[in-house]
Scaffold this active site. Sequence first.
Site, short mmCIF file in Angstrom:
data_model
loop_
_atom_site.label_atom_id
_atom_site.label_comp_id
_atom_site.label_asym_id
_atom_site.label_seq_id
_atom_site.Cartn_x
_atom_site.Cartn_y
_atom_site.Cartn_z
N SER A 133 0.83 -1.21 0.00
CA SER A 133 0.00 0.00 0.00
C SER A 133 0.86 1.26 0.00
O SER A 133 1.97 1.26 0.51
CB SER A 133 -0.90 0.02 1.23
N LYS A 187 -4.84 -6.72 2.87
CA LYS A 187 -4.69 -5.55 1.99
C LYS A 187 -6.04 -5.17 1.38
O LYS A 187 -6.36 -3.99 1.23
CB LYS A 187 -3.65 -5.85 0.89
N HIS A 190 -7.95 -3.43 4.03
CA HIS A 190 -7.32 -2.11 4.16
C HIS A 190 -7.90 -1.17 3.10
O HIS A 190 -8.29 -0.04 3.40
CB HIS A 190 -5.80 -2.27 3.98
N ASN A 191 -7.98 -1.65 1.86
CA ASN A 191 -8.51 -0.80 0.80
C ASN A 191 -10.00 -0.50 1.00
O ASN A 191 -10.47 0.60 0.69
CB ASN A 191 -8.31 -1.46 -0.57
N GLU A 194 -10.21 2.15 3.38
CA GLU A 194 -9.82 3.37 2.65
C GLU A 194 -11.04 3.96 1.92
O GLU A 194 -11.26 5.18 1.95
CB GLU A 194 -8.72 2.98 1.66
P1 NBP Z 1 -0.44 -2.05 -14.11
O1 NBP Z 1 -1.43 -2.68 -13.22
O2 NBP Z 1 -0.88 -0.95 -14.99
O3 NBP Z 1 0.19 -3.21 -15.03
C1 NBP Z 1 1.13 -2.91 -16.03
C2 NBP Z 1 2.25 -3.92 -15.99
O4 NBP Z 1 1.73 -5.25 -16.20
C3 NBP Z 1 3.25 -3.68 -17.11
O5 NBP Z 1 4.54 -3.96 -16.61
C4 NBP Z 1 2.82 -4.68 -18.16
O6 NBP Z 1 3.84 -5.06 -19.06
C5 NBP Z 1 2.47 -5.84 -17.27
N1 NBP Z 1 1.72 -6.92 -17.96
C6 NBP Z 1 0.45 -6.94 -18.41
BR1 NBP Z 1 -0.70 -5.54 -18.36
N2 NBP Z 1 0.12 -8.11 -18.95
C7 NBP Z 1 1.21 -8.87 -18.85
C8 NBP Z 1 1.49 -10.21 -19.24
N3 NBP Z 1 0.55 -10.99 -19.79
N4 NBP Z 1 2.73 -10.68 -19.01
C9 NBP Z 1 3.68 -9.90 -18.44
N5 NBP Z 1 3.46 -8.63 -18.03
C10 NBP Z 1 2.24 -8.13 -18.24
O7 NBP Z 1 0.84 -1.57 -13.27
P2 NBP Z 1 0.92 -0.75 -11.89
O8 NBP Z 1 -0.08 0.34 -11.82
O9 NBP Z 1 2.36 -0.46 -11.73
O10 NBP Z 1 0.48 -1.83 -10.80
C11 NBP Z 1 1.17 -3.08 -10.63
C12 NBP Z 1 0.42 -3.92 -9.61
O11 NBP Z 1 0.44 -3.22 -8.36
C13 NBP Z 1 -1.05 -4.15 -9.94
O12 NBP Z 1 -1.44 -5.44 -9.51
C14 NBP Z 1 -1.77 -3.11 -9.12
O13 NBP Z 1 -3.10 -3.50 -8.80
C15 NBP Z 1 -0.90 -3.05 -7.89
N6 NBP Z 1 -0.96 -1.80 -7.14
C16 NBP Z 1 -1.00 -0.61 -7.78
C17 NBP Z 1 -1.04 0.58 -7.05
C18 NBP Z 1 -1.06 1.90 -7.74
O14 NBP Z 1 -1.19 2.92 -7.03
N7 NBP Z 1 -0.92 1.96 -9.06
C19 NBP Z 1 -1.03 0.53 -5.66
C20 NBP Z 1 -0.96 -0.69 -5.03
C21 NBP Z 1 -0.91 -1.86 -5.78
P3 NBP Z 1 4.00 -4.24 -20.45
O15 NBP Z 1 4.78 -3.04 -20.10
O16 NBP Z 1 4.74 -5.20 -21.30
O17 NBP Z 1 2.62 -3.96 -20.94
#
Ligand code: NBP
Length: 484
Positions: A133, A187, A190-191, A194
Amino acid sequence: MSTPEKLAQIGVVGLAVMGSNLARNFARNGHTVAVYNRSTSRTDALISDFGNDGDFIPASTIEEFIAALERPRRAIIMVQAGPATDAVITQLADAMDPGDIIIDGGNALYTDTIRREAEMASRGLHFVGAGISGGEEGALNGPAIMPGGPAESYESLGPLLESVAAVVDGVPCVTHIGPDGAGHFVKMVHNGIEYADMQVIGEAYQLLRYAAGMTPAEIAEVFREWNSGDLDSYLIEITAEVLSQVDAETGQPLIDVIVDAAGQKGTGRWTVKAALDLGIPVTGIGEAVFARALSGATSQRLAAVGTLPAGQLSTLSELGVDRAEFVEDVRRALYASKLVAYAQGFDQIKAGSQEYGWNVDPRDLATIWRGGCIIRAKFLDRIREAYDTNPEVESLLLDPYFKGEMADLVDSWRRVVICATQLGLPVPVFSSSLSYYDSLRSERLPAALIQGQRDFFGAHTYRRVDKEGSFHIQWSGDRTEIEA
Ligand code: NBP
């Protein structure tokens, strides 16, 4: 393929915003980090933009990535939750050896994590579902981390996670939560909390704006003041920032140019679904999710605005309410409703922990949520103290400290709900939380009548207050009671 001279202590797969920031955080804390992303452009961007943050080993294939990791290999997946995560797990597992650790740091559904943990365990691999988080800022500068999975994996992983987590009073905001899906379940809740926390802040804003007639800038000042007391928290702090922001294009307060429709597809919805399965009333979280759903029901709202009869409405001055007193009442109503939402969230965690045999310690959560995460708040110290005093407390609301708080808050809370109703302003979490609170303290609930109705139409039987057993009235006969 050659093995790099220097091996990485940790690897990150998935270098979108969360993964690249987490990789940088590890590197900045002195670890060598292997990094891999399906599209190499993200890996290249990380190295060219932030390669100076520390030691990275960029990999262009999974095989190169695996070869760059010291043993036991530790790889954190930060890709989209769902099928993408399964695809990456399969790739990693096929290339790893028994004893290696796969960590899923995404927002996975806890039941997926339970399934994945069992699959990986059958292959001799450790699988750790870790809730992370704090958004992108937290990932870079110190998130709260909630790892589940096998306890022994934490021995190898714990120190690494502790080195990048937020720290409060010298305590890192990470601890082993429990087996398999425990980390992602916690988690998720937690959300959910939130969601409720954001909604009660929204309701307070709505009242100050449309009942007390204050401007966004004035309300920002009120929130700044509130942030120095019981409500001291990250969400109150950023609310003041959002409300002070002026739109550069129009010169209006930013809040007035943002479309008032919020999404609710992720962890908030999962929390409510899981709570329904567990039979735990998380009314604050539920109303917060539904409030977002209603905000997005654009065509219904358009059809209703100005056409649904409102009845006779009042203003604050017509009700003879002093504005300054009203603002303080709203602060107290916010605090009371927030307490209910946290109490309910902790109830859900307790129920989930019992259902799945996780043995989650609520004190750990109150400790690690104090920093890094979105719901970080001063009053989590009070929650920890409550569980220190009595780990088995029936509800946080029954802790002596919180009971004392409620004694101070409840009159204001009632006044605000009455006032909002008379002004026609929606306060779904304020009002449903008050109903929950009153239900909890009611000696008799109308459930007795419901049991009577159920026995009437379906012979479902009822229990009596004065003796053991189940009973049924022969409703269509002579209406005598028989023991079922
Ligand atoms: P995203 O959730 O937007 O995912 C993008 C990433 O997933 C890129 O690296 C993309 O690779 C990869 N990807 C996908 Br889409 N399909 C794929 C596949 N079939 N094989 C391999 N890679 C694949 O990224 P994020 O916002 O950085 O979040 C990452 C995780 O963290 C998620 O589970 C999210 O729920 C969680 N999270 C996010 C936040 C936040 O504030 N954003 C907070 C807490 C947790 P590519 O570049 O090749 O398309």
